[in-house]
Design a protein around this motif. Sequence first.
Motif, short mmCIF file in Angstrom:
data_model
loop_
_atom_site.label_atom_id
_atom_site.label_comp_id
_atom_site.label_asym_id
_atom_site.label_seq_id
_atom_site.Cartn_x
_atom_site.Cartn_y
_atom_site.Cartn_z
N ASP A 150 1.14 -2.43 -8.57
CA ASP A 150 1.99 -2.36 -7.37
C ASP A 150 2.93 -3.55 -7.29
O ASP A 150 2.48 -4.70 -7.24
N LEU B 221 -3.95 -4.42 -7.74
CA LEU B 221 -3.70 -5.23 -6.54
C LEU B 221 -5.01 -5.72 -5.91
O LEU B 221 -5.05 -6.78 -5.30
N SER B 222 -6.08 -4.96 -6.11
CA SER B 222 -7.37 -5.34 -5.52
C SER B 222 -8.25 -6.12 -6.50
O SER B 222 -9.41 -6.42 -6.19
N VAL C 261 -1.17 6.22 2.52
CA VAL C 261 -1.16 5.11 3.51
C VAL C 261 0.31 4.67 3.57
O VAL C 261 1.09 5.01 2.68
N HIS D 155 -2.88 1.01 -12.44
CA HIS D 155 -1.83 1.10 -11.42
C HIS D 155 -1.40 -0.31 -11.02
O HIS D 155 -2.22 -1.14 -10.65
N MET E 271 7.76 -0.91 -5.07
CA MET E 271 8.03 -0.87 -3.63
C MET E 271 9.01 -2.00 -3.36
O MET E 271 8.68 -3.03 -2.77
N HIS F 79 4.30 0.99 -9.90
CA HIS F 79 4.78 1.57 -8.63
C HIS F 79 5.66 0.54 -7.95
O HIS F 79 5.17 -0.48 -7.46
N GLY G 292 -7.87 1.27 -5.27
CA GLY G 292 -7.93 -0.19 -5.33
C GLY G 292 -9.23 -0.70 -4.77
O GLY G 292 -10.17 -1.05 -5.50
N ASN G 293 -9.31 -0.69 -3.45
CA ASN G 293 -10.48 -1.22 -2.77
C ASN G 293 -11.77 -0.49 -3.14
O ASN G 293 -12.83 -1.12 -3.31
N PRO H 203 2.91 2.19 2.58
CA PRO H 203 2.81 1.23 1.48
C PRO H 203 2.94 -0.22 1.94
O PRO H 203 3.61 -0.51 2.92
N GLY H 204 2.27 -1.10 1.23
CA GLY H 204 2.37 -2.53 1.53
C GLY H 204 1.07 -3.28 1.35
O GLY H 204 1.08 -4.47 1.04
N PHE H 205 -0.04 -2.59 1.53
CA PHE H 205 -1.33 -3.29 1.48
C PHE H 205 -2.41 -2.40 0.86
O PHE H 205 -2.37 -1.18 1.01
N GLY H 206 -3.37 -3.05 0.21
CA GLY H 206 -4.55 -2.34 -0.25
C GLY H 206 -5.54 -2.22 0.90
O GLY H 206 -5.39 -2.87 1.94
N GLY H 207 -6.55 -1.39 0.71
CA GLY H 207 -7.66 -1.32 1.66
C GLY H 207 -7.36 -0.68 3.01
O GLY H 207 -8.07 -0.92 3.98
N GLN H 208 -6.30 0.16 3.10
CA GLN H 208 -6.00 0.81 4.37
C GLN H 208 -6.69 2.18 4.46
O GLN H 208 -7.16 2.73 3.46
N VAL I 135 -5.29 7.12 -7.47
CA VAL I 135 -5.21 5.66 -7.49
C VAL I 135 -6.33 5.15 -6.59
O VAL I 135 -6.58 5.73 -5.54
C1 DX5 Z 1 -0.31 0.48 -1.26
C2 DX5 Z 1 -0.35 0.50 -2.77
C3 DX5 Z 1 -1.60 1.07 -3.32
C4 DX5 Z 1 -2.82 0.23 -3.07
C5 DX5 Z 1 -4.02 1.13 -3.08
O1 DX5 Z 1 0.92 0.02 -0.85
O2 DX5 Z 1 0.73 1.28 -3.27
O3 DX5 Z 1 -1.49 1.35 -4.69
O4 DX5 Z 1 -3.00 -0.77 -4.04
O5 DX5 Z 1 -5.12 0.42 -2.63
P1 DX5 Z 1 -6.33 1.12 -1.87
O6 DX5 Z 1 -6.93 2.13 -2.81
O7 DX5 Z 1 -7.24 -0.02 -1.57
O8 DX5 Z 1 -5.77 1.78 -0.63
#
Ligand code: DX5
Length: 217
Positions: A35, A10-11, A139, A33, A68, A66, A197-198, A141-146, A195
């Motif tokens: 998403d 995702l990132s 976090v 991974h 969602m 994964h 991403g960022n 779920p819904g966004f990367g970088g949280q 996992v």
């Molecule tokens: C969040 C996703 C994660 C996300 C992780 O909803 O399920 O897999 O891509 O990204 P980072 O590591 O940037 O939080």
Amino acid sequence: MKPLIAPSILSADFANLQRDVEMLNKSEADWIHVDIMDGVFVPNISFGFPVVKAIKKHAKKPLDVHLMIANPDNFLKEFKEAGADNLSVHYEGCTHLHRTIHAIRDLGMKAGVAINPHTPVNVLQDIISEIDLVILMSVNPGFGGQKFIESTFQKVKYLRQLIRTKKSKTKIEVDGGVDLKNAPVLVEEGADVLVAGNTVFGSKNPSETIALLKSSK
Ligand code: DX5
Ligand code: ZN
């Protein structure tokens, strides 16, 4: 034991997806991974089957998908055909979770269950021996970088105990806000898969960052 590392695509740079997948192929990453977000189960839309197929075409590592999405049961076969090796669904999104898990396994994939930050680990006690992996969301779920939610450390510990009590081989995967600082603590508490991403794609040298995550202990 060294953790498995699953960088979150995702990132990645979607205009250079092949380049980023090839970087992962050459790196110490274990899984990729992937998403899938539908704008209903989570407040964001990521991508669908054509993109998963495009990733699969170049990937030399298993795709850790994964979901969602609402009504995941309607799409299990399509994800298998698109190239998923592991397929995880959300506890919060499945009314007949036991049936869903067995459908995933019958299709020849490893079955995972993801739980949101507000969902306690003990809801998994009657299903833990029948699943290959649990994704603990660190976090919403819904966004990367949280930002990583700190109570996840305690959840990893509880889940490790549950897995031990049930003598199951289920892997613990932590997803969201994983970085070089919390990774060693997560591994210490019993996480098997990280996992990121960022932390990976936002770094100067993603391949080196993967190696650093891999050596977390
Ligand atoms: C969040 C996703 C994660 C996300 C992780 O909803 O399920 O897999 O891509 O990204 P980072 O590591 O940037 O939080
Ligand atoms: Zn994820």
